[in-house]
Write a protein that holds these residues in place. Sequence first.
Motif, PDB file in Angstrom:
ATOM      1  N   LYS A 104      13.504   0.347  -2.431  1.00 27.06           N
ATOM      2  CA  LYS A 104      14.353  -0.769  -2.859  1.00 27.06           C
ATOM      3  C   LYS A 104      13.624  -1.638  -3.873  1.00 27.06           C
ATOM      4  N   GLN A 105      12.336  -1.897  -3.606  1.00 26.67           N
ATOM      5  CA  GLN A 105      11.547  -2.692  -4.546  1.00 26.67           C
ATOM      6  C   GLN A 105      11.426  -1.970  -5.881  1.00 26.67           C
ATOM      7  N   ASN A 106      11.234  -0.655  -5.847  1.00 25.63           N
ATOM      8  CA  ASN A 106      11.123   0.136  -7.076  1.00 25.63           C
ATOM      9  C   ASN A 106      12.410   0.064  -7.888  1.00 25.63           C
ATOM     10  N   GLU A 107      13.553   0.165  -7.195  1.00 24.43           N
ATOM     11  CA  GLU A 107      14.829   0.056  -7.891  1.00 24.43           C
ATOM     12  C   GLU A 107      14.965  -1.315  -8.560  1.00 24.43           C
ATOM     13  N   GLN A 108      14.558  -2.369  -7.849  1.00 21.97           N
ATOM     14  CA  GLN A 108      14.639  -3.719  -8.408  1.00 21.97           C
ATOM     15  C   GLN A 108      13.704  -3.851  -9.603  1.00 21.97           C
ATOM     16  N   LEU A 109      12.500  -3.276  -9.484  1.00 26.38           N
ATOM     17  CA  LEU A 109      11.548  -3.339 -10.598  1.00 26.38           C
ATOM     18  C   LEU A 109      12.067  -2.579 -11.815  1.00 26.38           C
ATOM     19  N   GLU A 110      12.725  -1.454 -11.588  1.00 31.03           N
ATOM     20  CA  GLU A 110      13.301  -0.707 -12.712  1.00 31.03           C
ATOM     21  C   GLU A 110      14.396  -1.516 -13.391  1.00 31.03           C
ATOM     22  N   THR A 111      15.209  -2.191 -12.601  1.00 29.33           N
ATOM     23  CA  THR A 111      16.255  -3.053 -13.162  1.00 29.33           C
ATOM     24  C   THR A 111      15.625  -4.194 -13.950  1.00 29.33           C
ATOM     25  N   ASP A 112      14.615  -4.855 -13.350  1.00 24.45           N
ATOM     26  CA  ASP A 112      13.919  -5.957 -14.022  1.00 24.45           C
ATOM     27  C   ASP A 112      13.261  -5.470 -15.306  1.00 24.45           C
ATOM     28  N   GLY A 118      15.057  -5.333 -22.792  1.00 18.25           N
ATOM     29  CA  GLY A 118      16.120  -5.882 -23.638  1.00 18.25           C
ATOM     30  C   GLY A 118      15.718  -7.217 -24.230  1.00 18.25           C
ATOM     31  N   GLU A 119      15.104  -8.066 -23.400  1.00 22.07           N
ATOM     32  CA  GLU A 119      14.653  -9.377 -23.869  1.00 22.07           C
ATOM     33  C   GLU A 119      13.549  -9.222 -24.908  1.00 22.07           C
ATOM     34  N   VAL A 120      12.620  -8.297 -24.709  1.00 23.01           N
ATOM     35  CA  VAL A 120      11.542  -8.053 -25.675  1.00 23.01           C
ATOM     36  C   VAL A 120      12.141  -7.621 -27.006  1.00 23.01           C
TER      37      VAL A 120
END
Length: 134
Positions: A104-112, A118-120
Amino acid sequence: MSKKTEQFNVTVKVGKKSYAPGEPVPVGTGGITSEEAENFRKNFGAFTAGPDATAAKPVPSVDLDKLREAIEKLSADNDRLSADNDRLTAERDSALGDRNTLLKQNEQLETDNATLAGEVTKLQAEIEKLTAPQ
């Protein structure tokens, strides 16, 4: 009219009547079938009591204390193995829980990471605008 009978090494029950080992058991009408008789011989051996019978082999003496010690040792080993099994099962369950949390943390990190990428890209475009010759 004579009926065929056979003797067996086991108690045979026909209807409500039981025939002890060695007692003649009727085979055919009113008794067991030939197939059943053969099955008894196959599973329990041919009837051996009689004048030609050999004495049963003597039962070897057994050291009960050694048997008790062996049983106690096996019981202790079983208890230890059961405890190890319980511990390993708990560790496995904990590892599975940790794995699910990490997924779950990995999925969140991939989303982040995708959001940050995109921001970069936006910031790089801004930098290029600001540093472009006017």
